[in-house]
Design a protein around this motif. Structure first.
Motif, mmCIF file in Angstrom:
data_model
loop_
_atom_site.group_PDB
_atom_site.id
_atom_site.type_symbol
_atom_site.label_atom_id
_atom_site.label_comp_id
_atom_site.label_asym_id
_atom_site.label_seq_id
_atom_site.Cartn_x
_atom_site.Cartn_y
_atom_site.Cartn_z
ATOM 1 N N GLY A 45 0.811 -1.212 0.000
ATOM 2 C CA GLY A 45 0.000 0.000 0.000
ATOM 3 C C GLY A 45 0.839 1.255 0.000
ATOM 4 O O GLY A 45 0.523 2.236 -0.690
ATOM 5 N N GLU A 46 1.924 1.249 0.782
ATOM 6 C CA GLU A 46 2.816 2.403 0.826
ATOM 7 C C GLU A 46 3.507 2.624 -0.509
ATOM 8 O O GLU A 46 3.685 3.773 -0.950
ATOM 9 N N LEU A 47 3.890 1.537 -1.174
ATOM 10 C CA LEU A 47 4.509 1.671 -2.484
ATOM 11 C C LEU A 47 3.532 2.257 -3.495
ATOM 12 O O LEU A 47 3.908 3.122 -4.295
ATOM 13 N N CYS A 48 2.283 1.806 -3.445
ATOM 14 C CA CYS A 48 1.260 2.350 -4.344
ATOM 15 C C CYS A 48 1.118 3.851 -4.136
ATOM 16 O O CYS A 48 1.045 4.629 -5.103
ATOM 17 N N SER A 49 1.085 4.257 -2.857
ATOM 18 C CA SER A 49 0.902 5.668 -2.539
ATOM 19 C C SER A 49 2.111 6.500 -2.964
ATOM 20 O O SER A 49 1.971 7.564 -3.576
ATOM 21 N N ARG A 50 3.290 6.014 -2.649
ATOM 22 C CA ARG A 50 4.500 6.772 -2.954
ATOM 23 C C ARG A 50 4.773 6.853 -4.456
ATOM 24 O O ARG A 50 5.274 7.862 -4.953
ATOM 25 N N LEU A 51 4.449 5.780 -5.172
ATOM 26 C CA LEU A 51 4.741 5.750 -6.605
ATOM 27 C C LEU A 51 3.554 6.176 -7.465
ATOM 28 O O LEU A 51 3.718 6.410 -8.664
ATOM 29 N N GLY A 52 2.369 6.237 -6.857
ATOM 30 C CA GLY A 52 1.182 6.629 -7.607
ATOM 31 C C GLY A 52 0.765 5.616 -8.640
ATOM 32 O O GLY A 52 0.343 5.972 -9.750
ATOM 33 N N VAL A 53 0.873 4.331 -8.278
ATOM 34 C CA VAL A 53 0.505 3.260 -9.207
ATOM 35 C C VAL A 53 -0.455 2.302 -8.514
ATOM 36 O O VAL A 53 -0.668 2.366 -7.297
ATOM 37 N N SER A 54 -1.021 1.381 -9.291
ATOM 38 C CA SER A 54 -1.997 0.434 -8.751
ATOM 39 C C SER A 54 -1.305 -0.732 -8.048
ATOM 40 O O SER A 54 -0.106 -0.976 -8.231
#
Length: 232
Positions: free
Chosen positions: A36-45
């Motif tokens: 979830g943090e990676l999705c948020s930081r990278l702006g991807v699904s």
């Protein structure tokens, strides 16, 4: 999802996760941010992150531990070894070019590092390498091969340089060589004693500071496998 940063060059989510590892100063064994943090930081699904993590996992850049999280991997060259072994046995037939290529790379690595190895070992005594030579010599006299001692000798030489990448490359191509050899049904010439003896000559030359003799010993070391390949 991919970002175009230059004509013909796209930055993938995998690339961005690698950048994140570097920018966060993470080291092998460190825990990565959650999915979830990676999705948020990278702006991807999530599906995009999962696909990227799978790709990085096959390269040993990340280590997925189910139920615990995703960690920075040890980044060994295991994936390279697997790919090269597969390349070597995919369509062998009468074509041994893949194995010849591996042998040539091994020779190039050994010869290319000869000056540094000799400089590092000049004037020293290396009991662990001497013991390996003695083991190889005894096994050769008994008509037995010595793959473990051979690998340990070559990686041991490079360990004296403190260059972990070169050491990994030498070990990787040694592993490819020994894995592909039996799969392609190449009968190595029965020059076990020459092969064992060449290791002793390499060590003696390095400890005495003779780079030319060291390179000559490398040539002698590879003569049996080269003869076997020429006979195919």
């Amino acid at each position: 999802m991919a970002e175009t940063t230059a004509p013909g060059r796209k930055v993938t989510t995998s690339d961005r996760i690698k950048d994140l590892i570097l920018s966060d100063g993470l080291r092998p064994g460190d825990l990565l941010p959650t999915e979830g943090e990676l999705c948020s930081r990278l702006g991807v699904s999530r599906s995009n992150v999962r696909e990227a993590i799978r790709k990085l996992s096959t390269l040993d850049i990340v280590d997925v531990r189910h139920g615990h999280g995703t960690y920075v991997g040890e980044m060994t060259l295991d994936a390279l070894v697997e790919a090269l072994v597969f390349r070597g046995v995919l369509s062998p037939g009468d074509d041994l070019d893949a194995l010849r290529d591996v042998v040539e790379v091994r020779k190039a690595l050994d010869r290319g590092m000869s000056e540094q190895i000799v400089d590092a070992l000049k004037g020293t005594e290396n009991s662990e390498l001497t013991a390996l030579v003695e083991e190889m010599t005894a096994l050769a006299a008994a008509g037995k091969t010595f793959p473990q001692q051979d690998r340990a000798f070559h990686t041991g030489l490079l360990a004296k340089l403190g260059n972990s990448l070169v050491g990994q490359l030498v070990a990787a191509f040694w592993d490819v060589h020994t894995a592909v050899l039996p799969k392609l049904n190449v009968a190595v010439a029965s020059d076990l004693e020459q092969t064992a003896g060449s290791h002793g000559l390499m060590l003696e030359a390095a400890e005495s500071g003779d780079a030319e003799a060291f390179r000559a010993a490398i040539t002698a070391h590879y003569e049996p496998i080269m003869r076997a390949l020429e006979q195919k």
